[in-house]
Design a protein around this motif. Structure first.
Motif, PDB file in Angstrom:
ATOM      1  N   GLY A 145       0.776  -1.122   0.094  1.00 49.74           N
ATOM      2  CA  GLY A 145      -0.114  -0.045  -0.131  1.00 49.74           C
ATOM      3  C   GLY A 145       0.928   1.120   0.067  1.00 49.74           C
ATOM      4  O   GLY A 145       2.069   1.092   0.010  1.00 49.74           O
ATOM      5  N   GLU A 146       0.206   2.459   0.168  1.00 49.19           N
ATOM      6  CA  GLU A 146       0.872   3.663   0.135  1.00 49.19           C
ATOM      7  C   GLU A 146       0.957   4.167   1.716  1.00 49.19           C
ATOM      8  O   GLU A 146       0.299   4.098   2.415  1.00 49.19           O
ATOM      9  CB  GLU A 146       0.137   4.700  -0.741  1.00 49.19           C
ATOM     10  N   PHE A 147       2.202   4.954   1.850  1.00 46.82           N
ATOM     11  CA  PHE A 147       2.328   5.223   3.131  1.00 46.82           C
ATOM     12  C   PHE A 147       2.834   6.730   3.290  1.00 46.82           C
ATOM     13  O   PHE A 147       3.891   7.061   2.416  1.00 46.82           O
ATOM     14  CB  PHE A 147       3.333   4.465   4.141  1.00 46.82           C
ATOM     15  N   PRO A 148       2.418   7.602   4.261  1.00 39.87           N
ATOM     16  CA  PRO A 148       2.736   9.012   4.175  1.00 39.87           C
ATOM     17  C   PRO A 148       4.149   9.293   4.585  1.00 39.87           C
ATOM     18  O   PRO A 148       4.739  10.318   4.522  1.00 39.87           O
ATOM     19  CB  PRO A 148       1.491   9.719   4.817  1.00 39.87           C
ATOM     20  N   GLY A 149       4.707   8.457   5.432  1.00 40.71           N
ATOM     21  CA  GLY A 149       6.026   8.664   6.177  1.00 40.71           C
ATOM     22  C   GLY A 149       6.989   8.733   5.281  1.00 40.71           C
ATOM     23  O   GLY A 149       6.953   8.468   4.071  1.00 40.71           O
ATOM     24  N   GLN A 150       8.075   9.394   5.822  1.00 45.80           N
ATOM     25  CA  GLN A 150       9.280   9.610   5.156  1.00 45.80           C
ATOM     26  C   GLN A 150      10.544   8.958   6.035  1.00 45.80           C
ATOM     27  O   GLN A 150      10.392   8.864   7.300  1.00 45.80           O
ATOM     28  CB  GLN A 150      10.002  10.964   5.082  1.00 45.80           C
ATOM     29  N   LYS A 151      11.596   8.392   5.661  1.00 45.10           N
ATOM     30  CA  LYS A 151      12.546   7.957   6.409  1.00 45.10           C
ATOM     31  C   LYS A 151      12.298   6.893   7.575  1.00 45.10           C
ATOM     32  O   LYS A 151      11.455   6.034   7.354  1.00 45.10           O
ATOM     33  CB  LYS A 151      13.697   8.995   6.981  1.00 45.10           C
ATOM     34  N   SER A 152      12.563   7.338   8.780  1.00 44.25           N
ATOM     35  CA  SER A 152      12.238   6.343   9.915  1.00 44.25           C
ATOM     36  C   SER A 152      10.694   6.066   9.906  1.00 44.25           C
ATOM     37  O   SER A 152      10.226   5.213  10.217  1.00 44.25           O
ATOM     38  CB  SER A 152      12.701   6.790  11.338  1.00 44.25           C
ATOM     39  N   GLU A 153      10.080   7.301   9.753  1.00 44.34           N
ATOM     40  CA  GLU A 153       8.267   7.118   9.778  1.00 44.34           C
ATOM     41  C   GLU A 153       7.911   6.106   8.919  1.00 44.34           C
ATOM     42  O   GLU A 153       7.104   5.204   9.118  1.00 44.34           O
ATOM     43  CB  GLU A 153       7.962   8.542   9.757  1.00 44.34           C
ATOM     44  N   LEU A 154       8.496   6.164   7.716  1.00 40.32           N
ATOM     45  CA  LEU A 154       8.081   5.190   6.487  1.00 40.32           C
ATOM     46  C   LEU A 154       8.395   3.866   7.061  1.00 40.32           C
ATOM     47  O   LEU A 154       7.616   2.746   6.791  1.00 40.32           O
ATOM     48  CB  LEU A 154       8.508   5.436   5.368  1.00 40.32           C
ATOM     49  N   LEU A 155       9.681   3.360   7.358  1.00 40.67           N
ATOM     50  CA  LEU A 155      10.133   2.183   7.962  1.00 40.67           C
ATOM     51  C   LEU A 155       9.296   1.728   9.038  1.00 40.67           C
ATOM     52  O   LEU A 155       8.909   0.309   8.893  1.00 40.67           O
ATOM     53  CB  LEU A 155      11.746   2.228   8.098  1.00 40.67           C
ATOM     54  N   ALA A 156       8.856   2.548   9.924  1.00 32.57           N
ATOM     55  CA  ALA A 156       8.113   1.964  10.951  1.00 32.57           C
ATOM     56  C   ALA A 156       6.852   1.834  10.607  1.00 32.57           C
ATOM     57  O   ALA A 156       6.178   0.793  11.267  1.00 32.57           O
ATOM     58  CB  ALA A 156       8.027   3.041  12.086  1.00 32.57           C
ATOM     59  N   GLN A 157       6.172   2.318   9.806  1.00 32.57           N
ATOM     60  CA  GLN A 157       4.625   2.356   9.211  1.00 32.57           C
ATOM     61  C   GLN A 157       4.814   0.891   8.507  1.00 32.57           C
ATOM     62  O   GLN A 157       4.042  -0.016   8.474  1.00 32.57           O
ATOM     63  CB  GLN A 157       4.264   3.337   8.166  1.00 32.57           C
ATOM     64  N   LEU A 158       5.745   0.453   7.585  1.00 32.29           N
ATOM     65  CA  LEU A 158       5.875  -0.663   7.056  1.00 32.29           C
ATOM     66  C   LEU A 158       6.049  -1.863   7.792  1.00 32.29           C
ATOM     67  O   LEU A 158       5.354  -2.894   7.751  1.00 32.29           O
ATOM     68  CB  LEU A 158       7.217  -0.652   5.958  1.00 32.29           C
TER      69      LEU A 158
END
Length: 239
Positions: A145-158
């Motif tokens: 899916g699509e996630f709004p985060g960047q860097k650490s936020e993106l990795l944490a969301q994944l």
């Protein structure tokens, strides 16, 4: 049940550190929808010859600096497949101890037509993982899916998306992976602290060992049991 996840961009002819990371986790996420790194390691790597490291680079078509890995096309106007196959089969590994067992699989990669870099990278990664007996399930980030985060936020969301309790990160990410961001999602960060094993390189007898070659170097020199050397060298520390 605790779930350790790891993730990384897909790499052509992955090095041992990436293979180690995949082997150590319960689920591996292939970051295929992040930005392609120009002059990075996503489309090239070194193999060992008697005269030193040889860099094999897959030519890619440059469209935009913001182009994602999943959208990256290979430039097939140059005979890169012939060059890479000749380098591996004739110059570097034909006389290696395990070429007779795995050489056909290696050359088969270069007898196929490739349009997308991500598909080629996946094939070269699967080749070494299967040979080493690494069976960690993998999923592409583009499939989650699509996630709004960047860097650490993106990795944490994944990580949260796949139900991870721990994220295993390489040492090179210490500068931007923030454990506090992961903690907000109930996820612990562990550092890989990869230790590179040494092993006999058939075409380097009497010469200095060359580390950080493509994982194919270990496979063709030590065979499937080479993975035992990687596992024996491990060290993990909690963030």
């Amino acid at each position: 049940m605790p779930v350790r996840v790891a993730m990384h961009q897909p790499h052509y002819l992955p090095w041992l550190g990436l293979v180690d990371k995949i082997d150590r986790c319960d689920l591996f996420i292939v970051l295929d929808d992040v930005q392609f790194e120009r002059k990075g390691w996503q489309h090239r790597n070194y193999v060992a010859s008697k005269n030193g490291p040889v860099l094999l680079t897959v030519p890619v078509i440059q469209r935009s600096r913001n182009e994602r890995i999943i959208d990256k096309s290979i430039n097939n106007e140059t005979p890169w497949q012939e060059k890479h196959q000749r380098t591996l089969a004739s110059h570097c590994y034909r006389n290696s101890p395990f070429w007779s067992e795995f050489g056909e699989g290696v050359t088969d990669v270069y007898n196929r037509e490739w349009e997308r870099l991500v598909d080629l990278s996946t094939a070269t990664t699967d080749l070494v993982l299967n040979a080493f007996g690494v069976t960690t399930p993998m999923v592409r980030s583009s499939e989650l899916g699509e996630f709004p985060g960047q860097k650490s936020e993106l990795l944490a969301q994944l990580s949260a998306k796949v139900g991870a309790t721990t994220m295993l990160s390489g040492e090179g990410a210490r500068g931007y992976v923030d454990p506090e961001v992961f903690a907000r999602y109930g996820i612990t960060v562990e550092w890989q602290t990869f230790r590179h094993p040494e092993y006999p390189q058939h075409n380097r007898r009497g010469q200095e060992f060359l580390p950080r070659m493509a994982a194919l170097d270990l496979l063709l020199n030590a065979g499937p049991e080479g993975m035992d050397l990687v596992r024996a060298a491990r060290s993990t520390e909690a963030a």
